[in-house]
Design an enzyme around this catalytic site. Structure first.
Site, PDB file in Angstrom:
ATOM      1  N   SER A 181       1.184   6.449   2.767  1.00 11.71           N
ATOM      2  CA  SER A 181       1.899   7.395   3.638  1.00 11.71           C
ATOM      3  C   SER A 181       3.148   7.953   2.971  1.00 11.71           C
ATOM      4  O   SER A 181       3.785   7.278   2.168  1.00 11.71           O
ATOM      5  CB  SER A 181       2.318   6.705   4.938  1.00 11.71           C
ATOM      6  N   GLN A 238       0.848  -1.189   0.000  1.00 12.83           N
ATOM      7  CA  GLN A 238       0.000   0.000   0.000  1.00 12.83           C
ATOM      8  C   GLN A 238       0.887   1.244   0.000  1.00 12.83           C
ATOM      9  O   GLN A 238       1.619   1.472   0.967  1.00 12.83           O
ATOM     10  CB  GLN A 238      -0.879  -0.053   1.259  1.00 12.83           C
ATOM     11  N   GLU A 282      -9.656 -17.248  17.616  1.00  9.54           N
ATOM     12  CA  GLU A 282     -10.375 -17.880  18.714  1.00  9.54           C
ATOM     13  C   GLU A 282     -10.219 -17.087  20.005  1.00  9.54           C
ATOM     14  O   GLU A 282      -9.196 -16.453  20.227  1.00  9.54           O
ATOM     15  CB  GLU A 282      -9.778 -19.266  18.939  1.00  9.54           C
TER      16      GLU A 282
END
Lengths: 398, 363
Positions: free
Chosen positions: A115, A112, A240
């Site tokens: 920034s 990504q 979990e």
């Protein structure tokens, strides 16, 4: 279990009956799973899904994990958590066809490119420029904190296409081929010693027109989809109860109690942390359901904030329970891991403690998230914002 | 499948909120606080008749709707939000749960039918847990003191956990006007919820269920889970109050909610409320699916939710500043409800240590 959940479980089990683990490679099996619509079940048919309710995803994932299929969530954290939902929501049919399948099989890792050194919390102020040329765009700028860029095939790139517009309006969202000429990925070493992140320098990189995701100038809206999914993704997987960081905490507590170093006071503190982590886990499950149904509520920002705010204290207390072992560290040699386990769980509390210090910074600082919750969710009045309607080119920047 | 309440429960929420807005608003709440009785019988009957609230935990064959814990949770959340003065926790949370857990179908039927049609009920015991009750049943008469009985003066159906001839604890019933029974209303920190001391001096009792200690403890766990839903409702309401005030109160030329110090405090309240809501509805969902899960779920939920409500109620007073410290403002009513609810069924710390034991963390 509801009838829909039973049907989802049955469909996954039937698929595994026909495509058992073992005979084919993991990648081939994931490809077949994608083609069967059991990859991301709420996606459209043909795009890896079946148009089911998003609430059925955990049941399907569990069948595959139980059968011994590898978990890809840390190795392709950006791809699965952010790229897939963004491309599914905003991509053309061609973009969906090109990217979703190899993303899911693990053939393509994603990163990504949001920034920048001068645009952290204030992402919309970013300065990377995309200039129109014949057949596409030329992009130049510097990105930072780019997880997995060193192994990524594709990047989600946000760049400025119109500096004369106010900052939110002049942005365009691209899918960047990380093998393009002019892309330079350099490791960025962090306080844990390793280089999980990178700096990415873009020097006159050509990006074709068909790599624009959404509208030219409409990048901010597309980025919002990515960021909302990022928050849910960083809020933690619906693991979990009692697993992950709090599981480690309990293990460390048991050792400390066996050694006579922890009484009821420590037990009470551990249970406080345990309950909060459990509440954050459940809230993130709610957030995931809301987001996948297309009605993202406040739960995503809440879950992200809480995961950060609970993960660090959990490891902080684990360090205290470690006693003198907390004086040592395993190894500060610089490495470049090919996965991102942002919530710890490495098995080494000391490393996980140091890593957890980033949780309240990455994917939106806790301060920014509190402001988001206050203004967007609770409807409190905004701070005075002199930058909002000013052309980006005239803004004061650091 | 989501653990949050379903569409039917949310529809009931909408109706109930409207009902409470109309019939149990702030003015009526204040009037109620000055009365001897802890509730408005008119409101109670209408809630039973029009909304079926009293029969939500009663089987359908006895005229109830057996709606399940998640739906009950929504009702408790709304009652907690409105700070309604009503013996719902005593009647539905404690007494109904006790009857359903401990009594055989034939014994239970008339009591559940009575509750469904509006009879106020409660459970009395002496001790931390009903299974450890120090009240004594010698022969057919109960002796001892139950120091803190929820809605003890309003209850028409009075259930008692008493140790039978020095052996196991049984569930008994006594007539509220029986000879030897003395009910003394107490001054409670939380004036919206009444409590009484009940003295038993050889009070004639009817045995409903022998050896019922474990069942009654289970009933207390169910009541604690429903109380937690009520606490979430209250916490959600004080958050709304704080936000409304922060939007409208102007200082330094702008609404105080535009300052990050206030805004972030409200955001922290929101986080507490939503985390508490996740925990509570997950717990109710789990206990609906498997009653054996109630013990761990209630132990896990209580500490977090109780502390969150107190923190939110106190933050609400802080955000209101001076006006929040006045008798006239409702902020203190919520704070007192929060602080009393925290102490009602054992402390937060006790709940956490119990959860640790049930999870096997402490071994």
């Amino acid at each position: 279990m509801s009838r829909a959940t039973e049907a989802a479980t049955e469909a996954a089990e039937a698929f595994l009956g026909e495509h058992p683990v073992g005979p084919t490679s993991d990648q081939e099996q994931r490809g077949a799973r994608f083609d069967a619509g059991l990859a991301i079940v709420h996606f459209d048919t043909g795009s890896g899904g079946r148009g089911w309710d998003a609430g059925e995803q955990p049941a399907v994932d569990e069948v595959f994990l139980r059968a011994g299929c590898p978990d890809w969530s840390a190795r392709n954290v950006i791809g699965l958590g952010m790229a897939a939902p963004t491309i599914h929501a905003h991509g053309t049919e061609q973009q969906r066809r090109r990217h979703l399948r190899p993303l899911f099989t693990g053939e393509d890792i994603w990163c990504q490119l949001f920034s920048e050194p001068g645009a952290g919390s204030d992402l919309a102020a970013l300065a990377t420029r995309a200039v129109r040329v014949e057949g596409g765009w030329r992009v130049s700028g510097q990105k930072v904190w780019t997880t997995l860029a060193h192994v990524a095939r594709w990047g989600l790139l946000l760049a400025r296409t119109d500096p004369e517009q106010p900052k939110h309006r002049g942005l365009t969202y691209f899918v960047l081929d990380m093998r393009s000429a002019g892309v330079d990925v350099r490791p960025l070493r962090q306080l844990t010693g390793e280089a999980e992140f990178n700096e990415v320098y873009l020097d006159d990189v050509f990006v074709p027109d068909d790599a624009v995701l959404g509208e030219v100038g409409g990048g901010w809206q597309v980025a919002m989809t990515t960021l909302m999914n990022e928050r849910v993704s960083l809020g933690g997987r619906p693991a979990e109860r009692g697993s992950g960081a709090v599981g480690q905490l309990v293990a460390v507590l048991r050792q400390a109690r066996a050694a006579g170093r922890a009484g009821d006071a420590e037990l009470d503190r551990v249970m406080r942390l345990w309950a909060r982590a459990e509440a954050a886990r459940l809230t993130n499950i709610r957030a995931g359901e809301q987001l996948r149904r297309g009605t993202p509520g406040p739960e995503g920002s809440i879950a992200k904030l809480q995961m950060a705010e609970s993960n660090n204290p959990v490891y902080d207390h684990s360090m205290e329970l470690l006693g003198t072992q907390a004086l040592l560290y395993r190894d500060y040699t610089e490495t470049r891991p090919d996965f991102a386990a942002v919530h710890g769980g490495s098995g080494d509390v000391r490393y996980d403690y140091l890593r957890s210090l980033a949780n309240s910074i990455e994917g939106g600082t806790s301060e920014v998230l509190r402001t988001v919750l206050g203004e967007r969710v609770l409807g409190l009045p905004p701070e005075p914002r002199p930058d909002k309607d000013t052309p980006w080119a005239s803004l004061r920047r650091s | 499948m989501s653990f949050m309440p379903g569409a039917d429960a949310e529809e009931l929420r909408t109706h109930l909120r409207k009902f409470l807005d109309q019939h149990a608003d702030r003015t009526r709440l204040r009037q109620q606080l000055d009365r001897d009785s802890g509730y408005d019988p008119n409101l109670w009957r209408r809630a039973a008749d029009e909304l079926g609230l009293a029969g939500l935990a009663t089987p359908e064959r006895l005229g109830g709707s057996d709606a399940g814990l998640s739906t009950l949770g929504v009702v408790f959340e709304e009652l907690g939000r409105a700070l309604t003065c009503a013996p719902y926790l005593a009647t539905i949370g404690l007494a109904t749960s006790a009857v359903r857990a401990a009594c055989g179908a034939e014994v239970a039927a008339p009591m559940l039918a009575a509750i469904t049609s509006g009879t106020v009920a409660t459970l009395a015991w002496d001790g931390e847990w009903p299974s450890g009750s120090a009240l004594r049943l010698d022969g057919t008469a109960i002796t001892g003191i139950a120091p803190l009985v929820l809605d003890g003066n309003d209850a028409e159906l009075l259930l008692v956990a008493a140790r039978v001839d020095g052996g196991a604890v049984g569930l008994c019933r006594v007539e509220p006007n029986a000879a030897g029974l003395l009910r003394t209303p107490l001054v409670t920190l939380d004036t919206t919820r009444r409590m009484s001391r009940i003295d038993f001096d050889a009070v004639p009792a009817t045995m409903l269920a022998e050896d019922a200690g474990a069942d009654l403890d289970h009933a207390l766990d169910i009541a604690a889970l429903l109380l937690a839903a009520e606490q979430v409702g209250g916490a959600g309401r004080v958050l709304e109050m704080a936000v409304e005030y922060a939007q409208s109160r102007i200082q330094f030329g702008r609404p105080i909610g535009s300052f990050q110090a206030v805004k972030h405090r409200c955001a922290d309240m929101l986080v507490d409320v939503e985390l508490a809501r996740s925990l509570v509805f997950h717990a109710l969902h789990a206990a609906d699916a498997d009653p054996a899960a109630a013990a761990l779920e209630s132990a896990l939920v209580r500490g977090f939710v109780s502390d969150a409500y107190v923190a939110c109620a106190a933050a609400n007073i802080q955000i209101h500043g001076g006006i929040g410290f006045t008798w006239e403002h409702d902020a203190h009513l919520y704070l007192k409800r929060a602080k009393a609810a925290q102490a009602l069924f054992g402390s937060s710390t006790a709940a956490r240590l119990r959860a640790a034991a049930l999870l096997g963390v402490s071994t």
